[in-house]
Motif scaffolding. Structure first.
Motif, short mmCIF file in Angstrom:
data_model
loop_
_atom_site.label_atom_id
_atom_site.label_comp_id
_atom_site.label_asym_id
_atom_site.label_seq_id
_atom_site.Cartn_x
_atom_site.Cartn_y
_atom_site.Cartn_z
N VAL A 172 0.83 -1.20 0.00
CA VAL A 172 0.00 0.00 0.00
C VAL A 172 0.87 1.26 0.00
O VAL A 172 0.58 2.23 -0.71
CB VAL A 172 -0.95 -0.01 1.21
CG1 VAL A 172 -1.70 1.31 1.32
CG2 VAL A 172 -1.95 -1.16 1.09
N SER A 173 1.93 1.25 0.78
CA SER A 173 2.79 2.44 0.87
C SER A 173 3.56 2.70 -0.42
O SER A 173 4.00 3.82 -0.67
CB SER A 173 3.78 2.29 2.03
OG SER A 173 4.64 1.17 1.81
N ARG A 174 3.70 1.67 -1.27
CA ARG A 174 4.43 1.83 -2.54
C ARG A 174 3.51 1.75 -3.74
O ARG A 174 3.93 1.44 -4.85
CB ARG A 174 5.53 0.77 -2.65
CG ARG A 174 6.71 1.07 -1.75
CD ARG A 174 7.63 -0.13 -1.62
NE ARG A 174 8.84 0.20 -0.90
CZ ARG A 174 8.92 0.35 0.42
NH1 ARG A 174 7.84 0.17 1.16
NH2 ARG A 174 10.06 0.67 1.01
N ALA A 175 2.23 2.08 -3.51
CA ALA A 175 1.29 2.07 -4.61
C ALA A 175 1.48 3.27 -5.54
O ALA A 175 1.24 3.18 -6.74
CB ALA A 175 -0.14 2.05 -4.07
N ARG A 176 1.92 4.41 -5.01
CA ARG A 176 2.18 5.61 -5.81
C ARG A 176 3.41 6.32 -5.28
O ARG A 176 3.39 6.81 -4.15
CB ARG A 176 0.99 6.57 -5.76
CG ARG A 176 -0.16 6.17 -6.66
CD ARG A 176 0.26 6.24 -8.12
NE ARG A 176 -0.83 5.81 -9.00
CZ ARG A 176 -1.04 4.57 -9.39
NH1 ARG A 176 -0.23 3.62 -8.98
NH2 ARG A 176 -2.03 4.28 -10.19
N PRO A 177 4.47 6.37 -6.07
CA PRO A 177 4.65 5.66 -7.34
C PRO A 177 4.78 4.17 -7.10
O PRO A 177 5.18 3.73 -6.02
CB PRO A 177 5.94 6.26 -7.90
CG PRO A 177 6.70 6.70 -6.70
CD PRO A 177 5.67 7.16 -5.72
N PHE A 178 4.47 3.38 -8.12
CA PHE A 178 4.42 1.93 -7.97
C PHE A 178 5.84 1.36 -7.92
O PHE A 178 6.54 1.32 -8.92
CB PHE A 178 3.65 1.32 -9.14
CG PHE A 178 3.24 -0.10 -8.89
CD1 PHE A 178 1.99 -0.39 -8.38
CD2 PHE A 178 4.10 -1.15 -9.16
CE1 PHE A 178 1.58 -1.69 -8.16
CE2 PHE A 178 3.71 -2.45 -8.94
CZ PHE A 178 2.45 -2.73 -8.43
N LYS A 179 6.25 0.93 -6.73
CA LYS A 179 7.57 0.31 -6.54
C LYS A 179 7.42 -0.95 -5.69
O LYS A 179 8.25 -1.22 -4.82
CB LYS A 179 8.52 1.31 -5.85
CG LYS A 179 8.83 2.54 -6.67
CD LYS A 179 9.58 2.20 -7.94
CE LYS A 179 9.90 3.45 -8.74
NZ LYS A 179 10.57 3.10 -10.02
N LEU A 180 6.36 -1.69 -5.95
CA LEU A 180 6.06 -2.85 -5.12
C LEU A 180 7.08 -3.97 -5.29
O LEU A 180 7.51 -4.58 -4.32
CB LEU A 180 4.65 -3.36 -5.45
CG LEU A 180 4.10 -4.53 -4.65
CD1 LEU A 180 2.60 -4.37 -4.47
CD2 LEU A 180 4.38 -5.86 -5.34
N CYS A 181 7.45 -4.26 -6.53
CA CYS A 181 8.28 -5.43 -6.80
C CYS A 181 9.63 -5.33 -6.10
O CYS A 181 10.02 -6.22 -5.33
CB CYS A 181 8.47 -5.60 -8.31
SG CYS A 181 6.91 -5.88 -9.20
N GLU A 182 10.33 -4.27 -6.35
CA GLU A 182 11.65 -4.11 -5.73
C GLU A 182 11.56 -3.68 -4.28
O GLU A 182 12.43 -4.02 -3.47
CB GLU A 182 12.48 -3.11 -6.53
CG GLU A 182 13.93 -3.04 -6.11
CD GLU A 182 14.75 -2.14 -7.01
OE1 GLU A 182 15.97 -2.00 -6.77
OE2 GLU A 182 14.17 -1.56 -7.95
N GLY A 183 10.51 -2.95 -3.93
CA GLY A 183 10.40 -2.43 -2.57
C GLY A 183 9.90 -3.44 -1.56
O GLY A 183 10.22 -3.35 -0.38
N CYS A 184 9.10 -4.43 -2.02
CA CYS A 184 8.48 -5.38 -1.09
C CYS A 184 8.97 -6.80 -1.30
O CYS A 184 8.33 -7.75 -0.81
CB CYS A 184 6.96 -5.33 -1.25
SG CYS A 184 6.24 -3.71 -1.01
N VAL A 185 10.07 -6.98 -2.00
CA VAL A 185 10.56 -8.33 -2.25
C VAL A 185 11.02 -9.01 -0.96
O VAL A 185 10.93 -10.24 -0.84
CB VAL A 185 11.71 -8.30 -3.29
CG1 VAL A 185 12.89 -7.49 -2.78
CG2 VAL A 185 12.13 -9.70 -3.68
N ASP A 186 11.48 -8.25 0.01
CA ASP A 186 11.90 -8.84 1.29
C ASP A 186 10.74 -9.55 1.97
O ASP A 186 10.85 -10.71 2.40
CB ASP A 186 12.48 -7.76 2.21
CG ASP A 186 13.78 -7.19 1.68
OD1 ASP A 186 14.26 -7.68 0.64
OD2 ASP A 186 14.32 -6.27 2.30
#
Length: 289
Positions: free
Chosen positions: A48-62
């Motif tokens: 949710v925190s990386r929805a804008r801008p969308f950086k889910l893949c690299e930001g939430c991989v951990d």
């Protein structure tokens, strides 16, 4: 008195905190469930925190890699000593709602629908350390984006905004000419990987490219004049014009020929009768005469 004291001590032992080292967890599946709850909650907060801008893949991989490690433990860990019931079966048995299964499916659906596997590979949890690597296309795209951002900074003296929406930017005409090469490079590379990845492009890259195009066309008002578009427009006007001229010329030519045609004059009635009588006379006459 002693009975009451013994009863109080017994109650305290029953409700004692099972997290205390003196009272180890009796069922390992419950420990996995607790970790599963914490990790999935961390992933959703990260998403949710990386929805804008969308950086889910690299930001939430951990969080996602740790979650996958726990999901794997559900099939490898047993809830009983005889090793007959796995933790997955233990947590899903007699559960009509299937909370654990729905939670895992929801998290995995977010990851899969974002096509994160097309930009991040080899993610795994190794003794608490998350190891992962970016694909070659992702590395090249990031480098081209950095080149474009540096060009914008050199031309304007300002950092590129993360989200270029409703941004009061002083227009700089040098941006469109100076950074045209950098913009074309990242835009053409994005079109290339879009054609190559038929199964989908990583949403981290797609969202970054969308904002880059928005910054280029809307914020700095740089217009890309493609000569192919001019050719298409010219052809779209040329072909109908040729067809129209052809039909108009054919129409006038047909009317002109029709005017040149003369109608056949009919013989008068007395001429027709004389011709019939003459023909009969010739048929019944003696050819030797």
């Amino acid at each position: 008195m002693w009975k009451q004291l013994f009863f109080c001590v017994f109650i305290q032992l029953i409700y004692q905190n099972t997290g205390d080292p003196i009272y180890p967890v009796q069922n390992p599946c419950l420990a996995i469930l607790d970790r599963l709850s914490e990790t999935s909650s961390g992933f959703l907060n990260c998403a949710v925190s990386r929805a804008r801008p969308f950086k889910l893949c690299e930001g939430c991989v951990d969080n996602y890699a740790r979650l996958q490690d726990l999901i794997g433990l559900l099939d490898k860990t047993y809830s009983d000593v005889d090793r007959k019931i796995t933790c997955k079966g233990f947590l899903e048995s007699y559960d009509t709602i299937q909370i654990v299964a729905q939670l895992i499916s929801f998290v995995e659906n977010i990851w899969i629908s974002s096509y994160c596997d097309n930009c991040i590979t080899g993610y795994k949890d190794t003794n608490g350390t998350i190891d992962y690597s970016l694909t070659d296309d992702t590395k090249q795209f990031i480098q081209k984006k950095l080149n474009f951002d540096f060009c914008i900074f050199n031309a304007t003296g300002r950092m590129v905004p993360i989200i270029p929406i409703d941004l009061n930017v002083t227009l700089n005409t040098n941006v469109c000419s100076v950074c045209l090469t950098a913009y074309n490079s990242i835009n053409e590379f994005f079109l290339k990987i879009t054609q190559q990845n038929n199964n989908g492009v990583c949403m981290d890259i797609v969202d970054t490219m969308n904002y880059t195009r928005l910054l280029w066309s809307k914020i700095y008002e740089c217009r890309r004049h493609d000569p192919d578009y001019v050719a298409v427009i010219g052809i779209s006007f040329f072909i109908p014009t040729i067809v129209l001229v052809f039909y108009i010329s054919a129409l006038f030519k047909g009317e002109r020929k029709q005017m040149k045609l003369s109608r056949q004059k009919r013989l008068p009635p007395h001429s027709t009768t004389a011709a019939i009588v003459g023909a009969r006379t010739w048929l019944w006459s003696n050819p030797n005469e």
